[in-house]
Design a protein around this motif. Structure first.
Motif, short mmCIF file in Angstrom:
data_model
loop_
_atom_site.label_atom_id
_atom_site.label_comp_id
_atom_site.label_asym_id
_atom_site.label_seq_id
_atom_site.Cartn_x
_atom_site.Cartn_y
_atom_site.Cartn_z
N ASP A 20 -68.51 63.14 11.12
CA ASP A 20 -67.84 61.86 11.30
C ASP A 20 -67.60 61.14 9.97
N ARG A 21 -68.59 61.22 9.07
CA ARG A 21 -68.45 60.53 7.79
C ARG A 21 -69.33 61.18 6.73
N VAL A 22 -69.06 60.84 5.48
CA VAL A 22 -69.88 61.30 4.36
C VAL A 22 -71.24 60.62 4.46
N PRO A 23 -72.33 61.38 4.46
CA PRO A 23 -73.65 60.74 4.51
C PRO A 23 -74.01 60.07 3.20
N LEU A 24 -74.92 59.12 3.30
CA LEU A 24 -75.52 58.48 2.13
C LEU A 24 -76.80 59.23 1.78
N SER A 304 -65.95 45.60 -7.64
CA SER A 304 -64.66 46.29 -7.55
C SER A 304 -64.66 47.58 -8.36
N GLN A 305 -65.37 47.58 -9.49
CA GLN A 305 -65.48 48.80 -10.28
C GLN A 305 -66.32 49.85 -9.55
N ILE A 306 -67.36 49.40 -8.88
CA ILE A 306 -68.17 50.32 -8.07
C ILE A 306 -67.32 50.91 -6.95
N GLU A 307 -66.53 50.09 -6.30
CA GLU A 307 -65.66 50.57 -5.23
C GLU A 307 -64.71 51.65 -5.74
N ALA A 308 -64.13 51.39 -6.92
CA ALA A 308 -63.19 52.37 -7.49
C ALA A 308 -63.89 53.69 -7.79
N ARG A 309 -65.11 53.63 -8.31
CA ARG A 309 -65.84 54.86 -8.63
C ARG A 309 -66.22 55.62 -7.36
N ARG A 344 -72.67 51.46 -1.04
CA ARG A 344 -72.84 51.96 0.32
C ARG A 344 -71.69 51.52 1.22
N GLU A 345 -71.22 50.28 1.07
CA GLU A 345 -70.17 49.78 1.95
C GLU A 345 -68.84 50.51 1.72
N THR A 346 -68.56 50.85 0.46
CA THR A 346 -67.34 51.59 0.17
C THR A 346 -67.40 52.98 0.79
N CYS A 347 -68.55 53.61 0.71
CA CYS A 347 -68.71 54.92 1.33
C CYS A 347 -68.54 54.84 2.84
N GLY A 351 -65.34 56.67 3.73
CA GLY A 351 -65.88 58.02 3.78
C GLY A 351 -65.76 58.72 5.11
N SER A 352 -64.95 58.19 6.02
CA SER A 352 -64.73 58.86 7.31
C SER A 352 -63.88 60.11 7.09
N TYR A 353 -64.27 61.18 7.80
CA TYR A 353 -63.48 62.42 7.72
C TYR A 353 -62.34 62.38 8.73
N PRO A 354 -61.16 62.92 8.34
CA PRO A 354 -60.84 63.53 7.05
C PRO A 354 -60.63 62.48 5.97
N ILE A 355 -61.00 62.83 4.74
CA ILE A 355 -60.83 61.91 3.61
C ILE A 355 -59.33 61.76 3.31
N THR A 356 -58.89 60.51 3.24
CA THR A 356 -57.47 60.27 3.03
C THR A 356 -57.16 59.60 1.69
N ILE A 357 -58.19 59.42 0.86
CA ILE A 357 -58.00 58.77 -0.44
C ILE A 357 -57.21 59.70 -1.34
#
Length: 358
Positions: A20-24, A304-309, A344-347, A351-357
């Protein structure tokens, strides 16, 4: 978002499957961060609060240490520190300087007589009480990963690095015996760990590299360290447990050997000297990767930089599974809390599959 823990999600990542999503994934999050997240104190002895944090924050497991040394710095609470303190006070009553029993300040095994007088039996008395106690606190779907290891680190710390490196050349059999004493303690602990159904894996913590490469020759690591960890990996797999490892530094020349010794997961792919996208491309079909938001970014960047990374990592490493999102080492007390949340919030958001970024 429903953040009920599901260890099968993490297992899917280990098996290079999308779920369902990328794990932490983290091996350590400072109690100050956990406390702020829950809005109340979380301490080393409060297992219920720790479980609540790890589950509410979106993790599918809780890491619990069952070795002579904890991840991070050598603390007064570490098993080995207590053993060394008792030994020092027995030999030199009245000693008050904590440096006298701190492995970061003092070494203890210099020659063979030191090996014989070291209190190995006391060191081998591993405390499993937290592993037992946490069982009834786990919510449905959540597992424990036991933190062990430091076969390499504890050996050279006990000997002092300069002495260790010299003896490795001049008296290799002596060094091998120290390795064996340390490794045997960790290896024997596995039988107790494997008797607990709620423990799903063993995560060895052992920094074996600098930012420029291995701390000792790859051949020496393979002979004296990886040979023991291969035995750990074999026992894990025989008992249907996963085998994980943490090491800082540039592991590039060691990756094939790490995979060959049966490692399922490597963390954190040190962002100060390794490129996650390149590691994923070269080895990502053979080993699961956890990481690697730089701790320097967690300290100094903006959310915002963390989100981008995080988006970069999801784009480059998450497709096809074999990846969990985490820090570039651990989450220390000096990380900005808002940056931990952003990570964590950005992930969780993207981070839901499929990844669309893109």
């Amino acid at each position: 978002m429903d953040l009920k823990p599901d260890f099968n999600r993490f297992l899917a990542a280990v098996r290079h499957q999308e779920t369902d999503r990328v794990p932490l994934g983290e091996i350590l999050i400072d109690y100050s961060i956990q406390s702020r997240f829950l809005g109340r104190p979380v301490t080393a002895d409060d297992l219920a609060a720790q479980v609540e944090f790890w589950s509410r924050a979106g993790y599918d497991f809780i890491p619990i240490t069952v070795s002579m040394m904890s991840p991070g710095k050598v603390t007064e609470e570490s098993k080995i520190t207590r053993v060394l303190k008792e030994m020092v006070l027995r030999e030199k009553p009245g000693t008050t300087d904590p440096k006298a029993w701190n492995l970061e300040m003092t070494s203890f095994i210099h020659e063979r007589p030191d090996l014989d007088k070291f209190p190995w039996e006391a060191a081998a008395d591993i405390d499993f009480s937290k592993l037992h106690a946490v069982k009834d606190l786990l919510p449905e779907g959540m597992k424990v990963i036991a933190i062990s290891g430091k076969i390499f680190t504890l050996t050279w710390m006990l000997m002092g690095f300069n002495n260790f490196a010299l003896k490795l050349v001049l008296d290799e059999s002596f060094v091998a015996e120290v390795f064996e004493r340390v490794a045997t303690i960790q290896f024997k602990a596995l039988e107790t760990i494997f008797g607990m159904d709620h423990v799903a894996g063993v995560w060895v913590v052992d920094d074996i590299a600098f930012g420029t490469g291995p701390m000792i020759s790859p051949a020496a690591l393979k002979k004296h360290v990886f040979s023991w960890y291969q035995k750990v990996g074999d026992r894990c797999h025989e008992n249907n447990r996963i085998f994980l490892m943490h090491s800082d530094g540039d592991l590039s020349v060691l990756m094939d050997d790490l995979i060959a010794m049966g490692l399922d997961v490597i963390q954190p792919i040190d962002p100060s000297c390794m490129d996650m996208a390149k590691v994923k491309k070269q080895w990502g079909d053979r080993i699961c990767l956890i990481g690697n938001v730089s701790n320097e970014l967690l300290r100094s960047a903006s959310p915002s930089q963390i989100e981008a990374r995080v988006k970069e990592l999801l784009r480059d490493a998450a497709p096809g599974g074999g990846f969990a999102l985490g820090s570039g080492n651990s989450v220390p007390n000096w990380a900005k809390y808002e940056n931990y949340l952003a990570m964590r919030e950005t992930c969780l958001k993207y981070g839901s599959y499929p990844i669309t970024i893109r």
